[in-house]
Design an enzyme around this catalytic site. Structure first.
Site, PDB file in Angstrom:
ATOM      1  CE  LYS A  69     -28.344  76.745  38.963  1.00 46.15           C
ATOM      2  NZ  LYS A  69     -27.898  75.029  39.061  1.00 46.15           N
ATOM      3  CB  SER A 107     -24.173  74.971  39.653  1.00 51.92           C
ATOM      4  OG  SER A 107     -25.526  74.342  39.295  1.00 51.92           O
ATOM      5  CB  SER A 113     -26.583  71.500  40.635  1.00 49.93           C
ATOM      6  OG  SER A 113     -25.355  71.797  40.290  1.00 49.93           O
TER       7      SER A 113
HETATM    8  N1  GLN Z   1     -20.910  69.558  40.159  1.00 51.00           N
HETATM    9  C1  GLN Z   1     -21.517  69.097  39.027  1.00 51.00           C
HETATM   10  C2  GLN Z   1     -20.913  69.627  37.613  1.00 51.00           C
HETATM   11  O1  GLN Z   1     -20.000  70.541  38.024  1.00 51.00           O
HETATM   12  C3  GLN Z   1     -22.964  69.031  38.643  1.00 51.00           C
HETATM   13  C4  GLN Z   1     -23.380  70.667  38.306  1.00 51.00           C
HETATM   14  C5  GLN Z   1     -25.022  70.508  38.279  1.00 51.00           C
HETATM   15  O2  GLN Z   1     -25.590  69.570  38.698  1.00 51.00           O
HETATM   16  N2  GLN Z   1     -25.266  71.434  37.434  1.00 51.00           N
HETATM   17  O3  GLN Z   1     -21.141  69.415  36.649  1.00 51.00           O
END
Ligand code: GLN
Length: 483
Positions: free
Chosen positions: A75, A150, A174
């Site tokens: 990532k 994400s 994410s």
């Molecule tokens: N969707 C969650 C957020 O927007 C989780 C994101 C993540 O795990 N990085 O914070």
């Protein structure tokens, strides 16, 4: 599900393919299909070829591990020495770190081959990967839909067979949610089991690195390769010696089902999970009903703590030390203001403002402190549930993949879609998402298996039962490197 890593590794070990040959195959496929899918944002093909040559030497000298010579992705928030690491944000444009994240150090030492950095929501803030500065990746199962987020680029790359596996990060879902949207496996280890050194921080008390793969077997192989205590990360912990053993042993396993996890879940998703639970029951597992009333607190607690930590973590991006700097300014203050105004996207700014607000004097006690107290309640109620069961089964998300563009006008619904994944981060627990069916549009549905702290091996073994019995099928997408 079959283990892509084991199959590729067998070809490399037998000498049928060299790692360089395999790497060129992936590169060709990425060049052909990535312009549309947008799974990768930075390609590292020179590095990949160097890694592959080193891997071929390791194999010929009999020093190979299961990941030697296998091409994968990181990532874009995982630091890679000399290679772009931008968190898909304009503010980190052109940033090439001077050090490697511990996970990349470990994989490199084992002969892994880095194909590139994958797309993500800017600074990992989002659930669709659409807040990326580079535009959203497309879901390979249906390209009119989002990948989730994400770590959406990693899930898309694995789903489209453009990498054997990916590493993502999971602050509030994410890894698991994009895995569920793309019909692949996503594993979030116990907080501390994998070093966060070199992971560009979002919410430091919640962030965790883990694998996105096309089988549970692969998730265990990658987890074993990256886990363990690390002097460079004060929150990392030792994990058990030896490799994770997968038997699929579920007889007499106590599976907890908490009704709170199923409130507001679509009937199709609930049905798919009920079917999976029934299969485990037939195999001799015991189903135990549990109640975790504090689950409904998890989402507001998460958004307060994550934003508070983000507002502090992102304070370092000021145009002086990293990445982008505004062109025209009249003073240092003006430069910092303009850099941030131009460099951060809308969602990131919103969260920094929210975080600053909940930490400001006068609101600190009412929001941040209260959220920290309620975090303990979620944690202790989940621990109580684990006195009655060994693992919990739950949906990964209340919905399947949205249409592209939908979340832009539906911010609250998008935040709500994290409702099933955030409790695990708040409590620091391990959880895996495995595919467990499709909805009426053919979009994958994910099921979570959650364990208590440091029961990562049990979580993986429980998921492995579904793999062994062919109950869990990954999305099958045309193209890419296949066996
Ligand atoms: N969707 C969650 C957020 O927007 C989780 C994101 C993540 O795990 N990085 O914070």
């Amino acid at each position: 599900m079959k283990s892509v890593i084991s199959a590729l590794s067998a070809k490399l070990q037998s000498g049928e393919w060299s790692s360089l040959y395999l790497t060129e195959k992936y590169i060709k496929e990425i060049e052909r299909r990535n312009p549309k899918l947008n799974a990768y944002v930075h390609l590292t093909f020179d590095e990949a070829r160097k890694n592959a040559e080193a891997a071929d030497v390791m194999i010929s000298e009999g020093r190979a591990t299961p990941l030697t010579g296998i091409p994968f992705t990181l990532k874009d928030n995982i630091a890679t020495d000399g290679l772009l690491t931008t968190c898909c944000s304009k503010i980190l444009q052109g940033l090439k770190p001077y050090y490697n994240a511990t996970v990349w150090q470990k994989l490199k030492a084992q002969g892994a081959v880095l194909l590139g950095k994958t797309n993500m929501d800017e600074f990992a803030m989002g659930s669709t990967s659409e807040t990326s500065y580079f535009g959203a990746p497309l879901n390979p199962v249906d390209t009119t839909r989002v990948t989730g987020g994400s770590s959406g680029g990693g899930a898309a790359a694995v789903c489209a067979n453009l990498a054997a596996y990916a590493l993502g990060s999971d602050t509030g879902g994410s890894i698991r949610q994009p895995a569920s949207f793309c019909g692949v496996v996503g594993f979030k280890p116990t907080y501390g089991a994998v070093s966060r050194y070199g992971l560009l921080a979002y919410g430091s008390s919640l962030d965790q690195i883990g694998p996105i793969t096309s089988s549970v077997t692969d998730a265990a192989l990658v987890y074993d390769a990256i886990r363990g205590d690390d002097k460079a990360d004060g929150t990392s912990c030792p994990t058990p010696d030896g490799k994770t053993v997968l038997r699929g042993d579920v007889k007499n396993l106590k599976i907890g089902v908490a009704k709170e996890y199923f409130e507001g879940i679509s009937p199709e998703i609930k049905g798919a999970i009920d079917n999976m639970i029934a299969e485990y029951e037939r195999a001799g597992a015991q189903i135990v009903e549990v109640s975790i009333p504090a689950l409904k607190l998890a989402l507001p607690v998460y958004y307060i703590i994550a934003c508070a930590e983000a507002s502090s973590n992102l304070g370092r991006y000021d145009g002086i030390r990293y990445g982008y700097r505004a062109k025209n300014y009249t003073s240092v203050d003006d430069m910092i203001t303009k850099t941030r105004t131009q460099g951060f996207g809308k969602e990131v700014k919103k969260r920094i403002m929210l975080g600053t607000y909940v930490l400001s004097s006068g609101y600190f006690d009412a929001y941040y402190k209260k959220a920290c107290l309620l975090r303990k309640t979620v944690e202790s109620q989940m621990a109580e549930a684990f006195e009655k069961c060994d693992v919990l089964f739950a949906p990964t998300a209340p919905n399947t993949a949205f249409k592209q563009g939908y979340s832009g006008g539906n911010a609250v619904e998008t935040y709500l879609s994290d409702v099933c994944t955030v409790p695990v981060n708040i409590a620091g627990l391990p959880a895996i998402s495995i595919p467990c069916g499709v909805d009426k549009n053919g979009m994958p549905v994910g099921m979570q298996i959650i364990g208590k702290k440091f029961s990562d091996a049990l979580v993986l073994d429980t998921a492995y039962y579904a793999e062994r019995e062919n109950l869990s099928l990954c999305a099958d997408v045309e193209g890419g490197v296949k066996l």
